[in-house]
Design an enzyme around this catalytic site. Sequence first.
Site, short mmCIF file in Angstrom:
data_model
loop_
_atom_site.label_atom_id
_atom_site.label_comp_id
_atom_site.label_asym_id
_atom_site.label_seq_id
_atom_site.Cartn_x
_atom_site.Cartn_y
_atom_site.Cartn_z
N SER A 137 -18.47 -91.36 -19.45
CA SER A 137 -17.86 -91.61 -18.13
C SER A 137 -16.50 -92.27 -18.32
CB SER A 137 -18.77 -92.53 -17.31
OG SER A 137 -18.10 -92.99 -16.14
N TYR A 150 -22.48 -101.61 -16.89
CA TYR A 150 -22.62 -100.14 -16.95
C TYR A 150 -21.52 -99.54 -17.84
CZ TYR A 150 -22.43 -95.28 -15.29
OH TYR A 150 -22.39 -93.91 -15.21
#
Length: 246
Positions: A137, A150
């Site tokens: 990501s 995260y």
Amino acid sequence: MSILLIGATSDIAGEIATLTCAGHDIVLAARRPEATSALVADLNKLGATSVHVLHFDATQLGTHRELVKKAKNLAGEISLAVVAFGILGNQEQAESDEAHATTIATVDYTAQVSMLTVLADELRVQTTPAAIVAFSSIAGWRARRANYVYGSTKAGLDAFCQGLADALHGSHVRMIIARPGFVIGSMTTGMKPAPMSVYPHDVAKAVVDAYTTKKKSTTVWIPGRLRVLAWIMRMVPRPLWRKMPR
């Protein structure tokens, strides 16, 4: 040849399944198998040769190899394995709740490392070519104050996948590492979309295109122009960076 989707209830996994199912045996692995019923019906309508559903809990690391072996026994050698499970977690909670922080780390990094290691090992011994898909990501490119727990898992996972891709070089197994931007879907419901946001179908199509056209391991930015934003992100001074939103 079969297609294995691990984390089959995710938006992106479902989209990949619908794009690739025709003429293939499909294995869906999910923590909530009952939630795959609509997807199973769609895949059968779209021409899947067969659809199998297996229970899978990412946090039960000792079951990972058993799952992959079971999928191969049910549907034959795997041509495409997609590792699509993960959680976003709650950053605010994770800053004071070590159990929540480690849950995010377990699901989004440790369990991914376990499953990817199993897949690489199991697919190497097959007689036919195969591809493994993992999801990095933009959040892992440079961890932000607003979602560093995260983001840190994605940074670690990306590094692991780059190394795994090198380890697989010269074999008949390749890695496809997807680096999407903000994905507008069920995981991000209620959140304000970031610049260059994409939808699950956009990510799925880019992954499937890489699977069908690339012959070697590859890293795919989604959208492609996200590379430019990533370069800029590296240049932002830290005092300004720590104020950046998610």
